[in-house]
Design an enzyme around this catalytic site. Structure first.
Site, PDB file in Angstrom:
ATOM      1  N   ASP A 168       2.932   4.789  -5.464  1.00 45.79           N
ATOM      2  CA  ASP A 168       2.281   6.087  -5.253  1.00 45.79           C
ATOM      3  C   ASP A 168       3.273   7.225  -5.460  1.00 45.79           C
ATOM      4  O   ASP A 168       3.995   7.611  -4.547  1.00 45.79           O
ATOM      5  CB  ASP A 168       1.688   6.137  -3.833  1.00 45.79           C
ATOM      6  CG  ASP A 168       1.157   7.530  -3.506  1.00 45.79           C
ATOM      7  OD1 ASP A 168       1.062   8.377  -4.422  1.00 45.79           O
ATOM      8  OD2 ASP A 168       0.837   7.773  -2.320  1.00 45.79           O
TER       9      ASP A 168
ATOM     10  N   HIS B  91      -6.902  10.117   4.469  1.00 48.79           N
ATOM     11  CA  HIS B  91      -6.336   9.088   5.356  1.00 48.79           C
ATOM     12  C   HIS B  91      -6.391   9.499   6.825  1.00 48.79           C
ATOM     13  O   HIS B  91      -5.975  10.601   7.171  1.00 48.79           O
ATOM     14  CB  HIS B  91      -4.866   8.848   5.012  1.00 48.79           C
ATOM     15  CG  HIS B  91      -4.647   8.235   3.660  1.00 48.79           C
ATOM     16  ND1 HIS B  91      -3.953   8.857   2.659  1.00 48.79           N
ATOM     17  CD2 HIS B  91      -5.045   7.052   3.150  1.00 48.79           C
ATOM     18  CE1 HIS B  91      -3.912   8.075   1.600  1.00 48.79           C
ATOM     19  NE2 HIS B  91      -4.579   6.977   1.864  1.00 48.79           N
TER      20      HIS B  91
ATOM     21  N   THR C 265      -7.007   2.828   9.423  1.00 44.80           N
ATOM     22  CA  THR C 265      -7.068   3.430  10.756  1.00 44.80           C
ATOM     23  C   THR C 265      -8.116   2.783  11.666  1.00 44.80           C
ATOM     24  O   THR C 265      -7.863   2.590  12.862  1.00 44.80           O
ATOM     25  CB  THR C 265      -7.352   4.947  10.614  1.00 44.80           C
ATOM     26  OG1 THR C 265      -6.315   5.502   9.794  1.00 44.80           O
ATOM     27  CG2 THR C 265      -7.376   5.648  11.945  1.00 44.80           C
TER      28      THR C 265
ATOM     29  N   VAL D 128      -9.025   0.505   3.824  1.00 36.68           N
ATOM     30  CA  VAL D 128      -9.346   0.835   5.215  1.00 36.68           C
ATOM     31  C   VAL D 128      -8.167   0.427   6.099  1.00 36.68           C
ATOM     32  O   VAL D 128      -7.692  -0.711   6.012  1.00 36.68           O
ATOM     33  CB  VAL D 128     -10.613   0.074   5.701  1.00 36.68           C
ATOM     34  CG1 VAL D 128     -10.988   0.525   7.122  1.00 36.68           C
ATOM     35  CG2 VAL D 128     -11.785   0.277   4.751  1.00 36.68           C
TER      36      VAL D 128
ATOM     37  N   GLY E 106     -10.949   4.831   3.879  1.00 36.56           N
ATOM     38  CA  GLY E 106     -12.277   4.294   4.195  1.00 36.56           C
ATOM     39  C   GLY E 106     -12.644   4.344   5.671  1.00 36.56           C
ATOM     40  O   GLY E 106     -13.784   4.082   6.039  1.00 36.56           O
TER      41      GLY E 106
ATOM     42  N   ASP F  23       0.849  -1.201   0.000  1.00 36.58           N
ATOM     43  CA  ASP F  23       0.000   0.000   0.000  1.00 36.58           C
ATOM     44  C   ASP F  23       0.887   1.254   0.000  1.00 36.58           C
ATOM     45  O   ASP F  23       1.768   1.382   0.849  1.00 36.58           O
ATOM     46  CB  ASP F  23      -0.873  -0.046   1.267  1.00 36.58           C
ATOM     47  CG  ASP F  23      -1.901   1.053   1.316  1.00 36.58           C
ATOM     48  OD1 ASP F  23      -2.316   1.536   0.248  1.00 36.58           O
ATOM     49  OD2 ASP F  23      -2.306   1.420   2.442  1.00 36.58           O
ATOM     50  N   HIS F  24       0.647   2.141  -0.941  1.00 43.35           N
ATOM     51  CA  HIS F  24       1.424   3.393  -1.072  1.00 43.35           C
ATOM     52  C   HIS F  24       2.925   3.148  -1.179  1.00 43.35           C
ATOM     53  O   HIS F  24       3.726   3.786  -0.473  1.00 43.35           O
ATOM     54  CB  HIS F  24       1.135   4.356   0.092  1.00 43.35           C
ATOM     55  CG  HIS F  24      -0.239   4.911   0.064  1.00 43.35           C
ATOM     56  ND1 HIS F  24      -0.622   5.902  -0.802  1.00 43.35           N
ATOM     57  CD2 HIS F  24      -1.342   4.580   0.768  1.00 43.35           C
ATOM     58  CE1 HIS F  24      -1.917   6.177  -0.623  1.00 43.35           C
ATOM     59  NE2 HIS F  24      -2.377   5.377   0.319  1.00 43.35           N
TER      60      HIS F  24
HETATM   61  P1  13P Z   1      -7.620   5.005   6.460  1.00 39.85           P
HETATM   62  O1  13P Z   1      -6.508   4.714   7.413  1.00 39.85           O
HETATM   63  O2  13P Z   1      -8.145   6.390   6.588  1.00 39.85           O
HETATM   64  O3  13P Z   1      -8.683   3.984   6.491  1.00 39.85           O
HETATM   65  O4  13P Z   1      -6.977   4.947   5.009  1.00 39.85           O
HETATM   66  C1  13P Z   1      -6.402   3.739   4.604  1.00 39.85           C
HETATM   67  C2  13P Z   1      -5.864   3.850   3.247  1.00 39.85           C
HETATM   68  O5  13P Z   1      -6.388   4.517   2.384  1.00 39.85           O
HETATM   69  C3  13P Z   1      -4.653   3.085   2.972  1.00 39.85           C
HETATM   70  O6  13P Z   1      -4.194   3.274   1.674  1.00 39.85           O
END
Ligand code: 13P
Length: 281
Positions: free
Chosen positions: A104, A178, A231, A229, A208, A82-83
């Site tokens: 990203d 985020h 956090t 999602v 999310g 992710d990212h």
């Molecule tokens: P949140 O932590 O706001 O759910 O975002 C997660 C996210 O987009 C990871 O790429």
């Protein structure tokens, strides 16, 4: 079941009119909780590792944990970076058998973003690994509504970005962010509709967590392919650990504490999956 790539889960999602949850895990308990939730809700899942968590835990550890967890269900499970911050980090995850990587470089200029993303696509596609990239700025959720809106994805640019890079899915900026929102997020559904219609690949929405359920439901109904999602799960984990520690202090039993965290994450994940699969056919 062994891990599958993003394209496999995204095709399943399209066929069944669901949105795939792309849930962040950073240790064994989180991976177990998220995959157990997917199993109980009869839903595919992308389990992803945030770039900083790859640095912390190691791509090899996270892949091994997810691979084992995915064999505890018959649901389709993919494993993603992710990212991803660079070609090198994406390559590290490809070398460690992730089945999807996000690169990203949205904060860089368009040409550099295209050039580096293409490099990742060439490497990943040759190994059957899917690639996600981002265009526009997905801010942190402590920013004002105006600041978040200033990073919206441009649909014309998004269309050419997908053609120029041959990516498998695109993360877009439409009003989510985020982390924990300071203000209730304002989703630009009109822009989302244009992106869904014009961009020739599945659309991914980030941020999310703590987005109101009705807004998520609306995006699912409109046809977003993947919702990230993170956090919400980290908060559930920390909240459960804190509660046990508050109650038991130095007498805390470590299994009880970790199990409480795992159960709390699973519960939040099941609630999210109910929304993401609400319009299943
Ligand atoms: P949140 O932590 O706001 O759910 O975002 C997660 C996210 O987009 C990871 O790429």
């Amino acid at each position: 079941m062994a891990l599958v790539n993003y394209n496999d889960v995204l095709a399943y999602a399209k066929e069944h009119k669901i949105t795939v949850g792309a849930f962040n895990a950073m240790n064994m308990e989180m991976a177990q909780a998220l995959i157990s939730a997917a199993d109980k809700k009869n839903s595919p899942l992308i389990l992803q590792t945030y770039h900083a968590h790859v640095d912390y835990a190691g791509a090899d550890y996270m892949q091994a944990i997810t691979d084992v967890a995915s064999r505890h269900t018959d649901m389709k499970i993919a494993m993603g970076l992710d990212h991803g911050r660079s070609f090198e980090q994406a390559k590290l995850c490809c070398d460690n058998h992730y089945t999807g990587v996000m690169i990203d470089l949205a904060s860089e200029n368009y040409d550099y973003n295209v050039k580096e993303t293409r490099k990742v696509v060439e490497l990943a596609h040759a190994r059957g690994i899917s690639v996600e990239a981002e265009l526009g700025t997905i801010s942190d959720a402590d920013r004002s509504i105006e600041e978040i809106a200033s990073g919206y994805t441009d649909p014309v640019m998004a269309k050419s970005f997908v053609k120029d890079t041959n990516i498998d899915c695109l993360a877009v900026s439409i009003g989510t962010a985020h982390g924990m929102y300071k203000y209730t997020p304002k989703i630009n559904f009109e822009l989302l509709g244009t992106l869904l219609q014009d961009v020739p690949c599945p659309i991914v929405v980030h941020g999310g967590s703590n987005t109101p359920d009705e807004e998520v439901e609306h995006m699912v109904k409109m046809g977003i392919a993947k919702l990230n999602v993170g956090t919400d799960f980290f908060n559930a984990y920390i909240g459960a650990v804190s509660k046990v520690l508050d109650e038991k202090g130095k007498k805390t039993d470590i299994i009880e504490m970790m199990a409480a965290a795992r159960n709390a994450v699973e519960e939040v994940a099941m609630r999210k999956l109910d929304i993401l699969t609400k319009f299943r056919v």
